[in-house]
Design a protein around this motif. Structure first.
Motif, PDB file in Angstrom:
ATOM      1  N   GLY A   1      33.537  49.349  58.394  1.00 25.16           N
ATOM      2  CA  GLY A   1      33.556  50.709  57.882  1.00 25.16           C
ATOM      3  C   GLY A   1      33.091  51.743  58.879  1.00 25.16           C
ATOM      4  N   LEU A   2      32.682  51.288  60.068  1.00 28.12           N
ATOM      5  CA  LEU A   2      32.207  52.214  61.097  1.00 28.12           C
ATOM      6  C   LEU A   2      33.058  52.158  62.358  1.00 28.12           C
ATOM      7  CD1 LEU A   2      28.279  52.147  60.983  1.00 28.12           C
ATOM      8  CD2 LEU A   2      29.852  53.896  60.141  1.00 28.12           C
TER       9      LEU A   2
ATOM     10  N   CYS B   1      26.114  38.652  53.465  1.00 23.64           N
ATOM     11  CA  CYS B   1      26.493  39.952  54.003  1.00 23.64           C
ATOM     12  C   CYS B   1      25.570  40.995  53.388  1.00 23.64           C
ATOM     13  CB  CYS B   1      27.947  40.281  53.659  1.00 23.64           C
ATOM     14  SG  CYS B   1      29.157  39.221  54.470  1.00 23.64           S
ATOM     15  N   TYR B   2      25.570  42.192  53.957  1.00 23.00           N
ATOM     16  CA  TYR B   2      24.692  43.261  53.479  1.00 23.00           C
ATOM     17  C   TYR B   2      25.498  44.555  53.352  1.00 23.00           C
ATOM     18  CZ  TYR B   2      20.920  40.057  54.731  1.00 23.00           C
ATOM     19  OH  TYR B   2      20.090  38.962  54.814  1.00 23.00           O
ATOM     20  N   LEU B   3      25.137  45.348  52.361  1.00 22.14           N
ATOM     21  CA  LEU B   3      25.822  46.617  52.111  1.00 22.14           C
ATOM     22  C   LEU B   3      24.853  47.780  52.282  1.00 22.14           C
ATOM     23  CD1 LEU B   3      28.282  48.261  51.101  1.00 22.14           C
ATOM     24  CD2 LEU B   3      27.436  47.872  48.767  1.00 22.14           C
ATOM     25  N   THR B   4      25.297  48.778  53.030  1.00 21.13           N
ATOM     26  CA  THR B   4      24.547  50.015  53.165  1.00 21.13           C
ATOM     27  C   THR B   4      25.535  51.173  53.107  1.00 21.13           C
ATOM     28  OG1 THR B   4      22.900  51.193  54.491  1.00 21.13           O
ATOM     29  CG2 THR B   4      24.613  49.986  55.689  1.00 21.13           C
ATOM     30  N   PHE B   5      25.056  52.398  53.297  1.00 23.87           N
ATOM     31  CA  PHE B   5      25.925  53.565  53.132  1.00 23.87           C
ATOM     32  C   PHE B   5      25.641  54.611  54.208  1.00 23.87           C
ATOM     33  CE2 PHE B   5      25.409  51.588  49.012  1.00 23.87           C
ATOM     34  CZ  PHE B   5      26.691  51.615  48.474  1.00 23.87           C
TER      35      PHE B   5
ATOM     36  N   LEU C   1      24.940  58.124  65.860  1.00 22.57           N
ATOM     37  CA  LEU C   1      25.528  58.045  64.526  1.00 22.57           C
ATOM     38  C   LEU C   1      24.972  56.872  63.729  1.00 22.57           C
ATOM     39  CD1 LEU C   1      29.150  58.663  63.459  1.00 22.57           C
ATOM     40  CD2 LEU C   1      28.039  56.565  62.730  1.00 22.57           C
ATOM     41  N   ILE C   2      24.983  55.677  64.317  1.00 22.13           N
ATOM     42  CA  ILE C   2      24.552  54.511  63.538  1.00 22.13           C
ATOM     43  C   ILE C   2      23.075  54.607  63.175  1.00 22.13           C
ATOM     44  CG2 ILE C   2      26.340  53.036  64.554  1.00 22.13           C
ATOM     45  CD1 ILE C   2      24.107  51.694  66.188  1.00 22.13           C
ATOM     46  N   ARG C   3      22.284  55.306  63.985  1.00 19.57           N
ATOM     47  CA  ARG C   3      20.860  55.432  63.682  1.00 19.57           C
ATOM     48  C   ARG C   3      20.583  56.443  62.574  1.00 19.57           C
ATOM     49  NH1 ARG C   3      17.605  54.820  69.510  1.00 19.57           N
ATOM     50  NH2 ARG C   3      18.011  52.574  69.717  1.00 19.57           N
ATOM     51  N   GLU C   4      21.629  57.120  62.106  1.00 27.27           N
ATOM     52  CA  GLU C   4      21.493  57.992  60.938  1.00 27.27           C
ATOM     53  C   GLU C   4      21.539  57.197  59.642  1.00 27.27           C
ATOM     54  OE1 GLU C   4      20.819  61.126  60.696  1.00 27.27           O
ATOM     55  OE2 GLU C   4      20.891  61.657  62.818  1.00 27.27           O
ATOM     56  N   ILE C   5      21.829  55.899  59.739  1.00 30.60           N
ATOM     57  CA  ILE C   5      21.872  55.021  58.559  1.00 30.60           C
ATOM     58  C   ILE C   5      20.538  54.284  58.480  1.00 30.60           C
ATOM     59  CG2 ILE C   5      23.054  53.048  57.509  1.00 30.60           C
ATOM     60  CD1 ILE C   5      25.572  53.932  59.023  1.00 30.60           C
ATOM     61  N   PRO C   6      19.829  54.374  57.335  1.00 31.25           N
ATOM     62  CA  PRO C   6      18.464  53.832  57.246  1.00 31.25           C
ATOM     63  C   PRO C   6      18.302  52.410  57.763  1.00 31.25           C
ATOM     64  CG  PRO C   6      18.966  55.094  55.289  1.00 31.25           C
ATOM     65  CD  PRO C   6      20.230  55.059  56.090  1.00 31.25           C
TER      66      PRO C   6
ATOM     67  N   VAL D   1      29.237  50.804  54.199  1.00 28.07           N
ATOM     68  CA  VAL D   1      29.191  50.115  55.491  1.00 28.07           C
ATOM     69  C   VAL D   1      28.710  48.690  55.218  1.00 28.07           C
ATOM     70  CG1 VAL D   1      28.186  50.003  57.798  1.00 28.07           C
ATOM     71  CG2 VAL D   1      28.668  52.234  56.750  1.00 28.07           C
ATOM     72  N   TRP D   2      29.571  47.718  55.492  1.00 34.07           N
ATOM     73  CA  TRP D   2      29.213  46.316  55.303  1.00 34.07           C
ATOM     74  C   TRP D   2      28.721  45.742  56.628  1.00 34.07           C
ATOM     75  CZ3 TRP D   2      29.010  43.787  50.730  1.00 34.07           C
ATOM     76  CH2 TRP D   2      29.652  44.370  49.642  1.00 34.07           C
ATOM     77  N   LEU D   3      27.573  45.103  56.590  1.00 36.83           N
ATOM     78  CA  LEU D   3      27.017  44.446  57.774  1.00 36.83           C
ATOM     79  C   LEU D   3      27.339  42.961  57.666  1.00 36.83           C
ATOM     80  CD1 LEU D   3      23.569  46.273  57.888  1.00 36.83           C
ATOM     81  CD2 LEU D   3      25.677  46.840  59.122  1.00 36.83           C
ATOM     82  N   GLU D   4      28.261  42.508  58.526  1.00 37.00           N
ATOM     83  CA  GLU D   4      28.816  41.163  58.405  1.00 37.00           C
ATOM     84  C   GLU D   4      28.420  40.303  59.601  1.00 37.00           C
ATOM     85  OE1 GLU D   4      32.883  42.780  56.167  1.00 37.00           O
ATOM     86  OE2 GLU D   4      32.953  42.148  58.265  1.00 37.00           O
ATOM     87  N   PRO D   5      28.035  39.046  59.354  1.00 37.32           N
ATOM     88  CA  PRO D   5      27.702  38.140  60.464  1.00 37.32           C
ATOM     89  C   PRO D   5      28.947  37.768  61.257  1.00 37.32           C
ATOM     90  CG  PRO D   5      27.732  36.939  58.392  1.00 37.32           C
ATOM     91  CD  PRO D   5      27.914  38.387  58.040  1.00 37.32           C
ATOM     92  N   GLU D   6      28.757  37.562  62.560  1.00 38.62           N
ATOM     93  CA  GLU D   6      29.884  37.209  63.426  1.00 38.62           C
ATOM     94  C   GLU D   6      29.943  35.715  63.733  1.00 38.62           C
ATOM     95  OE1 GLU D   6      30.763  39.566  66.775  1.00 38.62           O
ATOM     96  OE2 GLU D   6      31.396  41.183  65.439  1.00 38.62           O
TER      97      GLU D   6
END
Length: 638
Positions: free
Chosen positions: A342-343, A276-280, A355-360, A326-331
């Motif tokens: 988180g979104l 999984c990946y974590l961003t903000f 909105l989502i494109r405001e996250i790097p 914001v956790w990016l989780e595989p499906e």
């Protein structure tokens, strides 16, 4: 050992056969309405207890679907999964089969608050649940929409003003009779979907809501108090459009821990697990939210949303200026989508993309499916008994989000227990309850029926007063033996395994207790092993549990006239007790507005009247005394 699932082709053939066989059968012991987490556990549990069971769902291919996040377990929630499994439920074994990323949350703290969790492959999970249901004896699956409940006059020998006798389908087919019905409608009861300023009926995107006649039956025919809640889901993101190098990598545990006590390993090999990946979020996210509020009718509604899993709009409005995870989780193993935990959002699709494109990490992301909000009816759960039966309606049981909860795990736990009791009711067996001193399921149900809800309820370890004793690792020792010996929902295979574990553990403890060494010497002999004093806490808590159980399990008759009791109670307390009608003294003590003095006065009254009745009958035959005890137990359980 990993429990195997039925091949998919065999499942399909079984489904066709069972659907065809239903055409000549219109009488069941139990009917379960809804094929989500609550409904699947309820149907399987009812069948395990021995009831001829019918599961009615709008779409057979969505049985066991993960409607929102592709995960199972967590802090508090993982305990529920372990307990459902200990009672021979489905979700733990399904998680072991479908899991693609396993981890134990809170591992740096004590084992009582560890949270077993797994990311899941959506397709594998659904296939496992469908396969298990379709290979369960005494269980039939029918595709259809329930129009209304069949309601008749109550049995005068039981509490209640109504009695459920079956269902009517929306397609005009003949009524289907049953001794008990379990409603697990999830977000579909008068459900509405929200995206931007657009509203449409439904409980999940692509699916219709439940029939309006069902809501009318609950409110108008049965007189139940209902409310309105809301929830939501985030957009699904195309994985290849995300720059994962801009996010923090979070690998799974190197050695996956299975949910099920029957399994020694998971279906997914350790090295095959996905990260999984974590961003903000960024200030740009907050700007987009504020600029689009006038385009978002869902966030403006009065219906209560989840406090602990809120939409990004709610988080921004409640905590301005903060950076949110914001956790990016595989499906899934073969899925090309990511789930941005988180979104959750309900703004128009074009604004969601902004909105989502405001996250790097997602500055070039593409949306596969937009997020949306859901509003739905729920039944105020204080109208239920600890068996999850509607107090005013004989044979009607409710489980899942219809009771005001949120989450797969809370739904599964309620579904299992409602299914158990629906089957026992249909088979003329006494209903059963779980104490909050012995399980998280007991905590969950007691919180609902005693306190009610003002927002979607979510389980946390902090809700359990006795969490030191209610650990994920001992759920089998706490519940499996009871599930076999007293409840009847556990297989002999699982029971025998739990007995072996108990016996070996007792032997090991006896051997260890025979060796007395100081802590310093133990540390020297076992270097690198973390030592605690956990046992002393457990021993103290065990004594407290025994004391609480002695008092809290005291029966309160469902026919008590609280307004005329000759004891000192305020008018407010009498009104609360009369409205909720708690089944035990412990349940009464946890009601909002009930003072400690009121509980003591009620305790003295119940003890005095009980002693007086025993004095009157002490010279009568023992058979009479046994009958009185059985009737008291019957009143308590009903």
């Amino acid at each position: 050992m990993l429990a195997k699932k039925t091949p998919l082709l065999q499942s399909f053939r079984s489904l066709v056969f069972r659907h065809a066989s239903h055409l000549s059968r219109q009488q069941y012991d139990v009917i379960v309405v809804g094929g989500g987490h609550a409904g699947t556990e309820a149907a399987a549990a009812a069948a395990r207890v021995g009831a001829e069971t019918l599961l009615v769902t709008q779409k057979k291919n969505t049985i066991g679907a993960l409607s929102c996040n592709p995960s199972l377990g967590g802090i508090g929630k993982g305990q529920l999964v372990k307990e459902v499994d200990a009672l021979d439920g489905l979700c733990g074994r399904a998680g072991d089969w479908a899991g693609i990323h396993f981890s134990i949350l809170n591992r740096s703290k004590g084992p009582a608050v560890w949270g077993p969790r797994a990311q899941l492959d959506r397709q594998r999970y659904r296939e496992f649940i469908q396969s298990e249901l379709l290979s369960t004896p005494r269980l039939t699956v029918l595709e259809g929409s329930v129009e209304e409940l069949l309601v008749t006059e109550p049995n005068p020998e039981e509490p209640g003003q109504h009695r459920v006798k079956g269902i009517c389908l929306a397609n005009g087919n003949h009524p289907i009779s049953a001794s008990s019905v379990v409603l697990t409608t999830g977000t579909f009861l008068s459900g509405s979907l929200f995206v931007g300023q657009t509203t449409s009926p439904g409980g999940r995107i692509g699916d219709a809501p439940s029939s309006p006649g069902l809501s009318q039956t609950l409110r108008e025919r049965l007189g139940l108090r209902t409310g309105r809640l809301r929830t939501g889901t985030p957009p699904r993101i195309v994985k290849d459009s995300v720059d994962l190098s801009e996010a923090q990598l979070h690998p799974p545990d190197s050695h996956p821990t299975p949910f099920s006590f029957l399994n020694t390993h998971t279906h997914c090999k350790p090295e095959e697990q996905l990260p999984c990946y974590l961003t903000f979020t960024t200030p740009g996210v907050e700007r987009v939210v504020r600029e689009s509020l006038h385009l978002n009718c869902h966030i403006q509604q009065d219906a209560k949303g989840p406090r602990y899993c809120p939409s990004i709009e709610s988080r921004v409005l409640r905590f301005p200026g903060r950076r949110h995870q914001v956790w990016l989780e595989p499906e899934g193993m073969a899925s090309d989508l990511l789930y941005p935990q988180g979104l959750s959002m309900t703004m128009p699709p074009d604004v969601q993309l902004r909105l989502i494109r405001e996250i790097p990490a997602m500055h070039r992301a593409e949306i596969h499916t937009p997020g949306y909000g859901v509003q739905y009816d729920f039944v105020c759960p204080t109208q239920l008994s600890p068996a999850l039966q509607v107090k005013s309606t004989q044979g009607l049981f409710l489980a899942g989000q219809i009771n005001g909860t949120t989450g797969y795990e809370e739904a599964a736990a309620q579904g299992l227990w409602a299914g158990v009791n629906a089957a026992r009711w249909a088979l003329s067996m006494p209903l059963v309850a779980l104490s909050r001193t012995e399980s998280y399921i007991g905590v969950l149900i007691d919180d609902l029926v005693s306190r009610g809800i003002t927002e979607p309820y979510r389980m946390f370890t902090s809700r359990a007063e006795y969490r030191t004793s209610l650990r994920p690792d001992n759920a089998d020792l706490r519940l499996t033996l009871k599930g076999f010996e007293e409840v009847g929902c556990v297989s002999s295979l699982r029971y025998q395994k739990a007995v072996r574990v108990r016996d070996k553990l007792q032997e090991a403890l006896a051997a260890l207790e025979a060796i007395a060494l100081s802590s310093a010497k133990w540390r020297k002999k076992l270097p690198g092993i973390h030592m605690t004093v956990y046992k002393s806490h457990c021993d103290l808590q065990k004594k407290e549990i025994e004391r609480v159980q002695k008092e809290e399990n005291m029966c309160l008759s469902p026919d008590l006239d609280y307004f005329s009791l000759p004891i000192s109670l305020s008018e407010e307390v009498r009104e609360i007790l009369d409205r909720v009608r708690p089944s035990t003294l412990g349940a009464a003590s946890r009601l909002q507005g009930i003072t400690p003095a009121a509980v003591i006065n009620l305790l003295h009254y119940v003890k005095y009247t009980g002693q007086k009745e025993r004095g009157i009958h002490r010279n009568q035959p023992n058979q009479k005394e046994q009958g009185e005890e059985q009737r008291c137990q019957h009143d308590c359980e009903h």
